[in-house]
Design an enzyme around this catalytic site. Structure first.
Site, PDB file in Angstrom:
ATOM      1  N   HIS A 283       0.558  -1.318  -0.010  1.00 32.64           N
ATOM      2  CA  HIS A 283      -0.259   0.027   0.189  1.00 32.64           C
ATOM      3  C   HIS A 283       0.464   1.486   0.274  1.00 32.64           C
ATOM      4  O   HIS A 283       0.579   2.593  -0.585  1.00 32.64           O
ATOM      5  CB  HIS A 283      -0.806   0.341   0.531  1.00 32.64           C
ATOM      6  CG  HIS A 283      -1.750  -1.356   1.195  1.00 32.64           C
ATOM      7  ND1 HIS A 283      -2.742  -2.338   2.607  1.00 32.64           N
ATOM      8  CD2 HIS A 283      -2.957  -1.598   0.534  1.00 32.64           C
ATOM      9  CE1 HIS A 283      -3.106  -2.651   2.205  1.00 32.64           C
ATOM     10  NE2 HIS A 283      -3.553  -2.198   1.051  1.00 32.64           N
TER      11      HIS A 283
ATOM     12  N   LYS B 155     -17.222  -8.018   4.668  1.00 32.82           N
ATOM     13  CA  LYS B 155     -15.450  -7.531   5.212  1.00 32.82           C
ATOM     14  C   LYS B 155     -15.733  -7.799   6.837  1.00 32.82           C
ATOM     15  O   LYS B 155     -16.235  -6.708   7.279  1.00 32.82           O
ATOM     16  CB  LYS B 155     -14.412  -6.413   4.728  1.00 32.82           C
ATOM     17  CG  LYS B 155     -14.540  -6.905   2.998  1.00 32.82           C
ATOM     18  CD  LYS B 155     -12.869  -6.427   2.799  1.00 32.82           C
ATOM     19  CE  LYS B 155     -12.822  -6.737   1.663  1.00 32.82           C
ATOM     20  NZ  LYS B 155     -11.608  -5.904   0.787  1.00 32.82           N
TER      21      LYS B 155
ATOM     22  N   SER C 104      -2.824  -7.415   2.934  1.00 32.26           N
ATOM     23  CA  SER C 104      -2.961  -7.468   4.313  1.00 32.26           C
ATOM     24  C   SER C 104      -3.470  -8.372   4.904  1.00 32.26           C
ATOM     25  O   SER C 104      -3.171  -9.112   6.626  1.00 32.26           O
ATOM     26  CB  SER C 104      -4.437  -6.591   4.753  1.00 32.26           C
ATOM     27  OG  SER C 104      -4.158  -4.991   3.986  1.00 32.26           O
TER      28      SER C 104
HETATM   29  P1  ADP Z   1      -9.737  -2.884  -0.653  1.00 31.35           P
HETATM   30  O1  ADP Z   1     -10.590  -3.424   0.193  1.00 31.35           O
HETATM   31  O2  ADP Z   1     -10.101  -1.718  -1.800  1.00 31.35           O
HETATM   32  O3  ADP Z   1      -9.660  -3.795  -2.201  1.00 31.35           O
HETATM   33  P2  ADP Z   1      -7.123  -2.798  -0.074  1.00 31.35           P
HETATM   34  O4  ADP Z   1      -6.813  -2.489   1.257  1.00 31.35           O
HETATM   35  O5  ADP Z   1      -6.624  -4.359  -0.164  1.00 31.35           O
HETATM   36  O6  ADP Z   1      -8.372  -2.607  -0.260  1.00 31.35           O
HETATM   37  O7  ADP Z   1      -6.080  -2.718  -1.158  1.00 31.35           O
HETATM   38  C1  ADP Z   1      -6.605  -0.922  -1.446  1.00 31.35           C
HETATM   39  C2  ADP Z   1      -5.530  -0.505  -2.384  1.00 31.35           C
HETATM   40  O8  ADP Z   1      -4.353  -1.335  -2.778  1.00 31.35           O
HETATM   41  C3  ADP Z   1      -6.078  -1.707  -4.286  1.00 31.35           C
HETATM   42  O9  ADP Z   1      -6.084  -0.714  -5.109  1.00 31.35           O
HETATM   43  C4  ADP Z   1      -4.787  -3.124  -4.369  1.00 31.35           C
HETATM   44  O10 ADP Z   1      -5.090  -2.966  -5.441  1.00 31.35           O
HETATM   45  C5  ADP Z   1      -3.605  -2.011  -3.523  1.00 31.35           C
HETATM   46  N1  ADP Z   1      -2.849  -2.258  -3.393  1.00 31.35           N
HETATM   47  C6  ADP Z   1      -2.844  -3.327  -2.284  1.00 31.35           C
HETATM   48  N2  ADP Z   1      -1.959  -4.213  -1.360  1.00 31.35           N
HETATM   49  C7  ADP Z   1      -1.063  -3.884  -2.916  1.00 31.35           C
HETATM   50  C8  ADP Z   1       0.516  -4.195  -3.550  1.00 31.35           C
HETATM   51  N3  ADP Z   1       1.425  -5.303  -2.676  1.00 31.35           N
HETATM   52  N4  ADP Z   1       0.938  -4.073  -4.499  1.00 31.35           N
HETATM   53  C9  ADP Z   1       0.473  -2.825  -5.062  1.00 31.35           C
HETATM   54  N5  ADP Z   1      -0.444  -2.143  -4.621  1.00 31.35           N
HETATM   55  C10 ADP Z   1      -2.069  -2.946  -3.552  1.00 31.35           C
END
Ligand code: ADP
Length: 166
Positions: free
Chosen positions: A19, A44, A133
């Site tokens: 992130h 979630k 996460s």
């Molecule tokens: P959501 O529930 O909206 O998907 P997340 O917290 O899982 O929220 O992810 C938020 C954003 O960060 C999303 O666009 C996700 O694809 C991106 N993201 C999460 N982990 C990574 C990573 N390791 N590399 C690149 N982008 C990531």
């Protein structure tokens, strides 16, 4: 010239190095990035409250980065938050083909809801592509592995695991 603002929405439960990487790279494209921490949805269950997730994400930023970042909690539609905040774009990270399918539909829906707002995808750094996460929480339950989340976030995950008695 008008300031360029990107909205970076997500659950961030908790924020990982993946992130943070997308955040840093988004900052290079914009004058201001607004992190929208989604409060919750029916599907979630979160380990951390929205306020905790904001504090944890803030702990990654340098003072220079912090000056260009605003964090907020929201519960409604991401497109509505983008309009409310005057963002020209929504920032999202892409890891896998399955991310792409979901993100593609979501971007189309957001375009429908907010035609003036473009979704901007940043491809994951290949060294961080496997980090999420949920996997970080799973792994830290059993092993103290660095390189997925910050030390502070790892400690918070372990504290939460103890509280949950698992
Ligand atoms: P959501 O529930 O909206 O998907 P997340 O917290 O899982 O929220 O992810 C938020 C954003 O960060 C999303 O666009 C996700 O694809 C991106 N993201 C999460 N982990 C990574 C990573 N390791 N590399 C690149 N982008 C990531």
């Amino acid at each position: 010239m008008a300031k360029r603002t990107l909205l970076y929405p997500g659950s961030f439960d908790p924020p990982t190095l993946g992130h943070y990487d997308i955040m840093k790279r988004g900052l290079k494209l914009a004058d201001r990035v607004i992190v929208g921490v989604h409060g919750g949805s029916l599907s979630k269950r979160h380990w951390f409250s929205p306020e905790e997730r904001i504090d944890l994400f803030e702990s990654y930023f340098s003072p220079e980065e912090s000056a260009k970042i605003e964090l907020c909690v929201y519960d409604g539609l991401t497109a509505d938050l983008a309009i409310e905040k005057g963002a020209q774009g929504i920032l999202r990270g892409l890891r896998t083909a399955s991310d792409f399918e979901f993100e593609f539909s979501m971007a189309a829906m957001n375009k429908h809801l907010a035609p003036g707002v473009e979704t901007i995808f940043i491809r994951t750094d290949e060294n961080l592509a496997h980090i999420s996460s949920s996997l970080s929480k799973d792994v830290l339950r059993y092993r103290n592995v660095p390189g997925m989340v910050s030390e502070l976030v790892a400690n918070k995950i372990r504290e939460r695991l103890e509280e949950l008695g698992s």
